[in-house]
Design a protein around this motif. Structure first.
Motif, short mmCIF file in Angstrom:
data_model
loop_
_atom_site.label_atom_id
_atom_site.label_comp_id
_atom_site.label_asym_id
_atom_site.label_seq_id
_atom_site.Cartn_x
_atom_site.Cartn_y
_atom_site.Cartn_z
N UNK A 1 1.29 -1.18 -0.15
CA UNK A 1 0.26 0.28 0.21
C UNK A 1 0.58 1.43 0.04
N UNK A 2 2.25 0.94 0.70
CA UNK A 2 3.11 2.36 0.56
C UNK A 2 3.43 2.95 -0.83
N UNK A 3 3.69 1.25 -0.51
CA UNK A 3 4.58 1.06 -2.62
C UNK A 3 3.69 2.68 -3.82
N UNK A 4 2.29 1.96 -3.27
CA UNK A 4 1.32 1.95 -4.36
C UNK A 4 0.92 3.82 -4.46
N UNK A 5 1.40 4.15 -3.02
CA UNK A 5 1.01 5.16 -2.93
C UNK A 5 2.54 6.19 -3.06
N UNK A 6 2.86 5.79 -3.05
CA UNK A 6 4.26 7.02 -3.86
C UNK A 6 4.23 6.95 -5.50
N UNK A 7 4.08 5.40 -5.76
CA UNK A 7 3.54 5.25 -7.36
C UNK A 7 2.79 6.31 -7.51
N UNK A 8 1.67 6.15 -7.31
CA UNK A 8 0.58 7.59 -7.72
C UNK A 8 1.10 8.11 -7.51
N UNK A 9 1.89 9.02 -6.67
CA UNK A 9 1.99 10.44 -6.25
C UNK A 9 3.29 10.86 -7.18
N UNK A 10 4.60 10.12 -6.99
CA UNK A 10 5.40 9.98 -8.26
C UNK A 10 4.97 10.34 -9.94
N UNK A 11 3.52 9.88 -10.22
CA UNK A 11 2.89 8.96 -11.65
C UNK A 11 1.91 10.51 -11.27
N UNK A 12 1.28 11.21 -10.26
CA UNK A 12 0.19 11.91 -10.08
C UNK A 12 -0.74 11.95 -11.27
N UNK A 13 -0.67 10.35 -10.11
CA UNK A 13 -2.77 9.65 -10.84
C UNK A 13 -3.10 9.31 -9.65
N UNK A 14 -4.60 9.12 -9.62
CA UNK A 14 -5.59 8.82 -8.03
C UNK A 14 -5.72 7.58 -8.57
N UNK A 15 -5.32 6.75 -9.36
CA UNK A 15 -6.56 5.11 -9.33
C UNK A 15 -5.25 4.47 -10.00
#
Length: 283
Positions: free
Chosen positions: A256-270
């Motif tokens: 979950x933490x990695x997915x959150x960081x990926x979303x943040x870096x890629x500027x996406x929400x899903x």
């Protein structure tokens, strides 16, 4: 139902695993079980009934019941019982052939419900020995190493989960192994027979991170770490956080933490937005 639970024919079959004939019981015994006999004869009168056991791997799988209609018809002869026995064996062997897997190739292994290896090829056998230890190559789920505990959890989730397929990724030094799980589609009764193949494990040709062309890697563009890139590849394959955690040997909270960081870096929400954005950026 309370009456049919008193089926002494089935009880005798289960206790002896031998062919059971109604006509083989003494009149005194039948008289003492009059309630069951009367109920059966009331539903469908028969002069004789033959219960033939169906076995699988030395275990009683069920029975074939054949009744001779009419109270005044002859009892079954020894030759007729032999015919019933042959017929039951023919049906039983046919059913067994639908369950058992065929010959395996070098990269394939067949496992039972407990995770024991029933058949395996030479190549995957060597990988099992390296991942789980030489003593656990025939029972990866029962080994003492951490990899065996991971495998046991992953195998159990896949065997009883909704999806019939899954991935298991294991890192050993500079090597990465990917095992692909496929659950056999068959009668649910398969689960109740020891030493019956339940699933197929195949050593994949390539590692998960190698399944995407190098030019499609998003690490430089979005500053993703190697672990984040692995999780992106799992998301591309539609794996849930739970399956990603089992595959990579990390906790769901870490995923979950990695997915959150990926979303943040890629500027996406899903996940859908992530897949669409990275798919477009790969071309």
């Amino acid at each position: 139902m309370p009456v049919f639970k008193k089926d002494f024919l089935m009880t005798n079959l289960v206790e002896t695993t031998n062919i059971t004939l109604l006509s083989s019981f003494s009149p005194d015994f039948l008289a003492s079980n009059n309630e069951f006999v009367y109920t059966v004869q009331k539903v469908r009168p028969v002069s004789d009934v033959c219960y033939v056991p169906l076995e699988m791997n030395g275990h009683l799988a069920g029975y074939l019941a054949i009744g001779r209609a009419g109270l005044h018809t002859p009892k079954y002869s020894p030759n007729e019982v032999k015919v019933f026995s042959w017929l039951a064996g023919f049906l039983n062997n046919g059913y067994c052939r639908t369950l058992k897997g065929g010959p395996v190739c070098g990269r394939t292994a067949l496992l039972d419900a407990a995770g024991r290896v029933l058949q395996r090829g030479a190549e995957i056998d060597a990988v099992f020995a390296e991942i789980f230890g030489a003593n656990a190559r025939e029972f990866p789920s029962g080994g003492k190493m951490y990899s065996s505990r991971r495998f046991a959890s992953w195998y159990r989730v896949n065997l009883h989960g909704e999806s019939p397929v899954g991935d298991f990724v294991f890192h050993k030094g500079d090597k990465t192994y990917r095992l692909v799980f496929r659950r056999f589609d068959a009668d649910p009764v398969r689960l109740y027979f020891p030493r019956e193949p339940q699933a197929e494990i195949v050593l994949a040709d390539r590692n998960p991170i190698d399944s995407i062309p190098p030019e499609a890697s998003h690490t430089p563009r979005y500053d993703l770490t190697l672990r984040e890139e692995e999780i992106v590849q799992c998301i591309f394959r539609g794996l849930s956080n739970r399956y990603i955690a089992f595959s990579l040997g990390i906790s769901p909270e870490t995923v979950k933490r990695h997915v959150y960081n990926i979303f943040k870096k890629c500027d996406v929400r899903s996940r859908t937005e992530l897949v669409m954005k990275l798919a477009v950026s790969s071309f």
